[in-house]
Design an enzyme around this catalytic site. Structure first.
Site, PDB file in Angstrom:
ATOM      1  N   ASP A 121     -12.691  13.506  35.893  1.00 27.70           N
ATOM      2  CA  ASP A 121     -13.914  14.017  36.675  1.00 27.70           C
ATOM      3  C   ASP A 121     -13.467  15.481  37.124  1.00 27.70           C
ATOM      4  O   ASP A 121     -12.228  15.790  37.415  1.00 27.70           O
ATOM      5  CB  ASP A 121     -13.997  13.286  37.799  1.00 27.70           C
ATOM      6  CG  ASP A 121     -15.490  13.322  38.286  1.00 27.70           C
ATOM      7  OD1 ASP A 121     -16.146  12.238  37.997  1.00 27.70           O
ATOM      8  OD2 ASP A 121     -15.897  14.510  38.966  1.00 27.70           O
ATOM      9  N   ARG A 160     -25.222  20.072  51.709  1.00 27.48           N
ATOM     10  CA  ARG A 160     -23.720  19.932  51.176  1.00 27.48           C
ATOM     11  C   ARG A 160     -22.863  21.423  51.419  1.00 27.48           C
ATOM     12  O   ARG A 160     -21.855  20.877  51.712  1.00 27.48           O
ATOM     13  CB  ARG A 160     -23.906  19.687  49.629  1.00 27.48           C
ATOM     14  CG  ARG A 160     -24.350  18.216  49.493  1.00 27.48           C
ATOM     15  CD  ARG A 160     -24.510  17.821  47.927  1.00 27.48           C
ATOM     16  NE  ARG A 160     -24.883  16.638  47.648  1.00 27.48           N
ATOM     17  CZ  ARG A 160     -24.869  15.764  46.504  1.00 27.48           C
ATOM     18  NH1 ARG A 160     -24.196  16.445  45.581  1.00 27.48           N
ATOM     19  NH2 ARG A 160     -25.399  14.733  46.260  1.00 27.48           N
TER      20      ARG A 160
END
Length: 289
Positions: free
Chosen positions: A151, A50
């Site tokens: 979020d 990632r």
């Protein structure tokens, strides 16, 4: 002659960049400080894959250089991209379906207007599932109801706010719900659907870090959904967040947890009401007094 490989080289996880044990430890510390996420050694390959994208975008060759770049600017924009990269977003419409009939029954009894907080909104499937449930349960009264969808990951929030989904993402929804709550895409959106405006109007998307010292939320909630996010936090972090939820909940509010989460350790504040559904301990104590 010493043929033992160089220690740093032996810690390389992928073909392009060097990730030493020290680098990985720094990454784990930084993401825990910033987002409360606890990464174990088994997440090393995930971290590499990632964050390697960020190194490529920045033209860097080593993780140590990237981490130095982060730490040199504590308020820099790269911190959000770092956090976004290490946040796991697995979601679906009406995931853990047993919660939604409980929510429907609960909100029918709540004074109006009803307000629900979805604290790990991801790409929008969960808050929109909540909004659909409110519409089905409340009928005309749903016009005053609202869902706050937050979020830590700004990229997934943007997708959620757009309200556009592939046919695969909605493939498990009943035809009746598809027709009632979605518009079929055409032209550039062919093969996709968009959430109907009346559903989208009920949901407000905001960026929020559960570890932030202050939450920019003024509402009191009839229900809080905090599902499948606590599993990424250690117990002290979980306890801290749960203690902060309590004063934001109306007296009879419900807290919905994920299927693999257990908040029984916070029994002075919450009690289990049903399958991964909690209520404030003070409510039951008053009821039994």
């Amino acid at each position: 002659m010493n043929t033992t490989p160089h220690t740093a080289a032996a810690t390389m996880v992928g073909p392009d960049f060097l990730l030493t044990d020290h680098d990985f430890s720094r990454i784990c510390t930084l993401i825990h400080e910033r987002a409360g996420i606890a990464l174990g050694a088994q997440k090393r390959q995930m971290v590499y894959s990632r964050l390697a994208r960020r190194l490529r975008d920045l033209g860097m060759k080593e993780f140590s250089a990237y981490l130095g770049f982060l730490e040199a600017d504590p308020k820099g924009d790269e911190w959000q991209l770092f956090t976004n990269a290490l946040t796991t977003n697995l979601t679906a419409f009406f995931r853990e379906a047993h919660h939604f009939p409980v929510l429907a029954e609960h909100v029918r009894k709540c004074p109006q207007p009803v307000t629900v907080w979805c604290s790990a909104a991801s790409t929008g499937e969960e808050p929109y599932s909540i909004a659909m449930t409110l519409i089905e349960a409340l009928g005309s009264r749903a016009s005053t109801a609202s869902v706050i969808a937050t979020d830590i990951d700004t990229q997934v929030l943007a997708k959620g706010e757009a309200g556009i989904f592939t046919m695969e993402q909605v493939s498990k929804l009943p035809v009746e719900r598809l027709k009632r709550f979605f518009l079929k895409g055409s032209g550039a959106l062919a093969g996709k659907v968009r959430i109907r405006p009346e559903v989208a109007a009920m949901v407000r998307f905001e960026q929020l870090n559960l570890l932030a010292s202050r939450w920019a939320l003024q509402e009191s909630f009839d229900a809080i959904f905090c599902r499948n996010v606590m599993i990424y936090f250690d117990k002290p972090t979980q306890a801290k967040i749960l203690q902060r939820f309590a004063p934001m909940m109306k007296p009879h509010a419900l807290l919905f947890a994920g299927h693999s989460e257990n908040f029984s350790f916070a029994n002075q504040t919450f009690r289990l009401r049903g399958q991964t559904v909690y209520e404030l301990t003070s409510v039951r104590e008053k009821a039994s007094a």
